[in-house]
Design a protein around this motif. Structure first.
Motif, PDB file in Angstrom:
ATOM      1  N   THR A 189       0.831  -1.206   0.000  1.00 18.28           N
ATOM      2  CA  THR A 189       0.000   0.000   0.000  1.00 18.28           C
ATOM      3  C   THR A 189       0.860   1.248   0.000  1.00 18.28           C
ATOM      4  N   VAL A 190       1.863   1.266   0.864  1.00 15.37           N
ATOM      5  CA  VAL A 190       2.744   2.430   0.951  1.00 15.37           C
ATOM      6  C   VAL A 190       3.526   2.604  -0.344  1.00 15.37           C
ATOM      7  N   SER A 191       4.016   1.514  -0.903  1.00 10.56           N
ATOM      8  CA  SER A 191       4.769   1.592  -2.163  1.00 10.56           C
ATOM      9  C   SER A 191       3.914   2.158  -3.277  1.00 10.56           C
ATOM     10  N   CYS A 192       2.674   1.687  -3.377  1.00 12.14           N
ATOM     11  CA  CYS A 192       1.760   2.187  -4.420  1.00 12.14           C
ATOM     12  C   CYS A 192       1.512   3.678  -4.258  1.00 12.14           C
ATOM     13  N   LYS A 193       1.317   4.119  -3.022  1.00 12.67           N
ATOM     14  CA  LYS A 193       1.077   5.544  -2.780  1.00 12.67           C
ATOM     15  C   LYS A 193       2.285   6.367  -3.140  1.00 12.67           C
ATOM     16  N   ILE A 194       3.462   5.873  -2.841  1.00 14.45           N
ATOM     17  CA  ILE A 194       4.688   6.593  -3.191  1.00 14.45           C
ATOM     18  C   ILE A 194       4.822   6.696  -4.702  1.00 14.45           C
ATOM     19  N   ILE A 195       4.562   5.601  -5.404  1.00 13.27           N
ATOM     20  CA  ILE A 195       4.665   5.602  -6.864  1.00 13.27           C
ATOM     21  C   ILE A 195       3.649   6.568  -7.477  1.00 13.27           C
ATOM     22  N   VAL A 196       2.420   6.554  -6.968  1.00 12.61           N
ATOM     23  CA  VAL A 196       1.378   7.450  -7.468  1.00 12.61           C
ATOM     24  C   VAL A 196       1.806   8.905  -7.257  1.00 12.61           C
ATOM     25  N   ASN A 197       2.327   9.189  -6.071  1.00 15.02           N
ATOM     26  CA  ASN A 197       2.768  10.563  -5.781  1.00 15.02           C
ATOM     27  C   ASN A 197       3.945  10.975  -6.658  1.00 15.02           C
ATOM     28  N   LEU A 198       4.843  10.074  -6.958  1.00 18.11           N
ATOM     29  CA  LEU A 198       5.980  10.392  -7.809  1.00 18.11           C
ATOM     30  C   LEU A 198       5.544  10.638  -9.253  1.00 18.11           C
ATOM     31  N   CYS A 199       4.515   9.902  -9.694  1.00 14.10           N
ATOM     32  CA  CYS A 199       4.037  10.030 -11.064  1.00 14.10           C
ATOM     33  C   CYS A 199       3.088  11.227 -11.247  1.00 14.10           C
ATOM     34  N   SER A 200       2.630  11.812 -10.169  1.00 12.72           N
ATOM     35  CA  SER A 200       1.667  12.927 -10.281  1.00 12.72           C
ATOM     36  C   SER A 200       2.365  14.217 -10.609  1.00 12.72           C
TER      37      SER A 200
END
Length: 86
Positions: free
Chosen positions: A75-86
């Motif tokens: 969950t944390v990894s996905c959120k980090i990736i989403v934030n990096l891609c935004s």
């Protein structure tokens, strides 16, 4: 001394402690020697099968905690990736 030792028990120890406590304090010991005798007698009643069940329960709980930790990391990894891609 007994109380401080008991407070340091891990979950698995508490499973056995419940067994011991129930038998030792079924009839309240009148003095420390009687308490120690009851503890020793009760510990000697613990069978290999009981220890095996306690071990299995500890392994199952450990597996559960590992799975929960893995879910949190995903969950944390996905959120980090989403934030990096935004």
């Amino acid at each position: 001394l007994l109380a401080s030792t008991i407070s340091r028990l891990k979950h698995t120890g508490f499973l056995l402690w419940g067994f011991v406590k129930d038998r030792v304090f079924a009839d309240k010991p009148r003095n420390n020697p009687e308490l120690m005798d009851k503890i020793v007698h009760t510990i000697n009643m613990v069978t290999p099968a009981m220890l095996s069940r306690v071990h299995e329960e500890a392994v199952n709980r450990l597996h559960l905690y590992i799975c929960r930790a893995a879910d949190i990391l995903r969950t944390v990894s996905c959120k980090i990736i989403v934030n990096l891609c935004s």
